[in-house]
Structure formats: structure tokens, C-alpha cells
Motif scaffolding. Sequence first.
Motif, PDB file in Angstrom:
ATOM      1  N   GLY A  41       0.816  -1.215   0.000  1.00 29.73           N
ATOM      2  CA  GLY A  41       0.000   0.000   0.000  1.00 29.73           C
ATOM      3  C   GLY A  41       0.844   1.256   0.000  1.00 29.73           C
ATOM      4  O   GLY A  41       0.554   2.227  -0.708  1.00 29.73           O
ATOM      5  N   GLN A  42       1.921   1.244   0.787  1.00 28.31           N
ATOM      6  CA  GLN A  42       2.819   2.401   0.825  1.00 28.31           C
ATOM      7  C   GLN A  42       3.557   2.569  -0.500  1.00 28.31           C
ATOM      8  O   GLN A  42       3.744   3.696  -0.965  1.00 28.31           O
ATOM      9  N   ASP A  43       3.956   1.455  -1.113  1.00 33.40           N
ATOM     10  CA  ASP A  43       4.599   1.535  -2.428  1.00 33.40           C
ATOM     11  C   ASP A  43       3.644   2.114  -3.477  1.00 33.40           C
ATOM     12  O   ASP A  43       4.030   2.939  -4.298  1.00 33.40           O
ATOM     13  N   ALA A  44       2.397   1.684  -3.421  1.00 30.09           N
ATOM     14  CA  ALA A  44       1.396   2.198  -4.360  1.00 30.09           C
ATOM     15  C   ALA A  44       1.194   3.697  -4.154  1.00 30.09           C
ATOM     16  O   ALA A  44       1.101   4.460  -5.126  1.00 30.09           O
ATOM     17  N   GLN A  45       1.152   4.126  -2.901  1.00 34.37           N
ATOM     18  CA  GLN A  45       0.976   5.552  -2.599  1.00 34.37           C
ATOM     19  C   GLN A  45       2.172   6.363  -3.110  1.00 34.37           C
ATOM     20  O   GLN A  45       2.003   7.445  -3.679  1.00 34.37           O
ATOM     21  N   LYS A  46       3.374   5.845  -2.932  1.00 28.23           N
ATOM     22  CA  LYS A  46       4.570   6.532  -3.418  1.00 28.23           C
ATOM     23  C   LYS A  46       4.549   6.652  -4.943  1.00 28.23           C
ATOM     24  O   LYS A  46       4.931   7.688  -5.493  1.00 28.23           O
ATOM     25  N   LYS A  47       4.102   5.594  -5.625  1.00 27.73           N
ATOM     26  CA  LYS A  47       3.998   5.638  -7.087  1.00 27.73           C
ATOM     27  C   LYS A  47       3.031   6.732  -7.526  1.00 27.73           C
ATOM     28  O   LYS A  47       3.299   7.466  -8.472  1.00 27.73           O
ATOM     29  N   MET A  48       1.907   6.805  -6.818  1.00 28.47           N
ATOM     30  CA  MET A  48       0.910   7.835  -7.154  1.00 28.47           C
ATOM     31  C   MET A  48       1.487   9.235  -6.943  1.00 28.47           C
ATOM     32  O   MET A  48       1.324  10.114  -7.792  1.00 28.47           O
ATOM     33  N   GLU A  49       2.112   9.439  -5.808  1.00 34.20           N
ATOM     34  CA  GLU A  49       2.676  10.758  -5.514  1.00 34.20           C
ATOM     35  C   GLU A  49       3.738  11.142  -6.531  1.00 34.20           C
ATOM     36  O   GLU A  49       3.779  12.285  -6.998  1.00 34.20           O
ATOM     37  N   LYS A  50       4.595  10.188  -6.881  1.00 33.30           N
ATOM     38  CA  LYS A  50       5.666  10.458  -7.836  1.00 33.30           C
ATOM     39  C   LYS A  50       5.100  10.773  -9.219  1.00 33.30           C
ATOM     40  O   LYS A  50       5.549  11.700  -9.887  1.00 33.30           O
ATOM     41  N   LYS A  51       4.102  10.016  -9.622  1.00 35.61           N
ATOM     42  CA  LYS A  51       3.533  10.197 -10.955  1.00 35.61           C
ATOM     43  C   LYS A  51       2.831  11.554 -11.102  1.00 35.61           C
ATOM     44  O   LYS A  51       2.884  12.170 -12.164  1.00 35.61           O
ATOM     45  N   MET A 110      -5.910  10.787 -12.068  1.00 30.76           N
ATOM     46  CA  MET A 110      -5.522  10.235 -10.764  1.00 30.76           C
ATOM     47  C   MET A 110      -6.437   9.084 -10.361  1.00 30.76           C
ATOM     48  O   MET A 110      -5.972   8.073  -9.821  1.00 30.76           O
ATOM     49  N   GLN A 111      -7.726   9.213 -10.632  1.00 25.55           N
ATOM     50  CA  GLN A 111      -8.661   8.140 -10.303  1.00 25.55           C
ATOM     51  C   GLN A 111      -8.371   6.891 -11.124  1.00 25.55           C
ATOM     52  O   GLN A 111      -8.407   5.771 -10.600  1.00 25.55           O
ATOM     53  N   MET A 112      -8.073   7.076 -12.398  1.00 22.38           N
ATOM     54  CA  MET A 112      -7.749   5.936 -13.254  1.00 22.38           C
ATOM     55  C   MET A 112      -6.464   5.264 -12.772  1.00 22.38           C
ATOM     56  O   MET A 112      -6.368   4.041 -12.703  1.00 22.38           O
ATOM     57  N   GLU A 113      -5.475   6.072 -12.441  1.00 22.86           N
ATOM     58  CA  GLU A 113      -4.208   5.528 -11.960  1.00 22.86           C
ATOM     59  C   GLU A 113      -4.384   4.868 -10.595  1.00 22.86           C
ATOM     60  O   GLU A 113      -3.771   3.843 -10.317  1.00 22.86           O
ATOM     61  N   GLN A 114      -5.246   5.443  -9.757  1.00 24.64           N
ATOM     62  CA  GLN A 114      -5.529   4.861  -8.438  1.00 24.64           C
ATOM     63  C   GLN A 114      -6.116   3.462  -8.603  1.00 24.64           C
ATOM     64  O   GLN A 114      -5.740   2.544  -7.877  1.00 24.64           O
ATOM     65  N   LYS A 115      -7.015   3.309  -9.551  1.00 21.87           N
ATOM     66  CA  LYS A 115      -7.583   1.985  -9.833  1.00 21.87           C
ATOM     67  C   LYS A 115      -6.492   1.027 -10.285  1.00 21.87           C
ATOM     68  O   LYS A 115      -6.414  -0.115  -9.827  1.00 21.87           O
ATOM     69  N   LYS A 116      -5.670   1.503 -11.203  1.00 19.90           N
ATOM     70  CA  LYS A 116      -4.616   0.671 -11.771  1.00 19.90           C
ATOM     71  C   LYS A 116      -3.604   0.251 -10.697  1.00 19.90           C
ATOM     72  O   LYS A 116      -3.223  -0.917 -10.620  1.00 19.90           O
ATOM     73  N   VAL A 117      -3.194   1.181  -9.864  1.00 15.77           N
ATOM     74  CA  VAL A 117      -2.202   0.911  -8.823  1.00 15.77           C
ATOM     75  C   VAL A 117      -2.846   0.184  -7.642  1.00 15.77           C
ATOM     76  O   VAL A 117      -2.201  -0.641  -6.991  1.00 15.77           O
TER      77      VAL A 117
END
Length: 175
Positions: A41-51, A110-117
Motif C-alpha cells: 500500500g505504501q509503495d502504491a501511494q509513493k507511485k501515485m505521488e511520484k507520478k 488520478m482516479q484511473m491511476e488509483q484503480k490501476k495501482v
Amino acid sequence: MRRILFAVLVLVFAFQTPAFAAPQKIAVTSMAKLIKDSEIGQDAQKKMEKKFESAKKQLETKQKELESLKQALQKQSLVLSLEAKQDKELEFKRKVRDFQDMTQATQRKMQMEQKKVGTPVLELLQKVVNEYGKKNGYTAIYDKKSSGFLYVDETIDITNQLMLEMNRAYRAGKK
């Protein structure tokens, strides 16, 4: 006569059911905590923030520009002619619309990426909960927040155990 026979049968079944029922083992967990605090979950959050870091900065810059433009417009409104004032207001409204469009587009991305991640996180969570439940003989495992429980004894909360299992499974999957 039928009523009496029916009442007797109801009483017999009512008292027999608990005697033959298997003991139920139930637990609760905090899905939100598992998603937020687990390694995956933390890795996914970091990916979102970075992207979306650059898009976020761009939106903040645009917002500051709009605020300064609005202040300048308010200061100049007394000095400008009616026509110049209307032109400036139209320009400001156009920029506000552009900013709103940009914000909405970024939110959709962001919503699309959130689903994907988020999908792998939820899949791993589901897998871990199922395996843990079967392995430890649970009849049911509920989410604390969405289950509607008003009170839950902390002794049946297995969030920490599931967190360990999720992190183990995630590390094993990374190798």
C-alpha cells in the motif's frame, strides 16, 4: 391439534439447533489500515505521488497565478474604464475555467491511476485474508468500519496479523 403439533415441532427445533451448531470463529480487521500501512500500500501511494507530483505543482502554480490576477483586478477596478475592466474580467473567467478543466482532467487521471495501482493491493489483500481465514479456521472476517458493528472486542481484531501476512506475501512476490 395441528397448532399444538406445530408449536411442539417449533420448540423442538428451536432448542436443538444450538446444540448441534458448530462453534463460530469470527474476526474483524481494519481494511483501511491494511491498505494504507502495508508495504504494498505504501509503495502504491509513493507511485501515485511520484507520478502526479509535477501535475500537482503545476496546479498549485496556476492557482497562485489566479489569486494574484484576482488581486490585481480588484486593485485596478477603480482605475480602469468599463470596457477594460470587462476585458480583464473575461480574461480572468477564462483562466478560471481553464484551471477548473485542468483540475478535473488531473483528477480523472488520478482516479484511473488509483484503480490501476490499487488493484494489485486489493487482490493481495483478498488473497491473504482468504488464506489466513482458511488456515486459522475462521467462519467470517469482517471489516471493522464498513461492517456496521458499533462495538468490537479488540481480542478478535486480527489487523496486525494480517499486516504481517500481507507484507510477507508482498516481499515474496517481489523476489
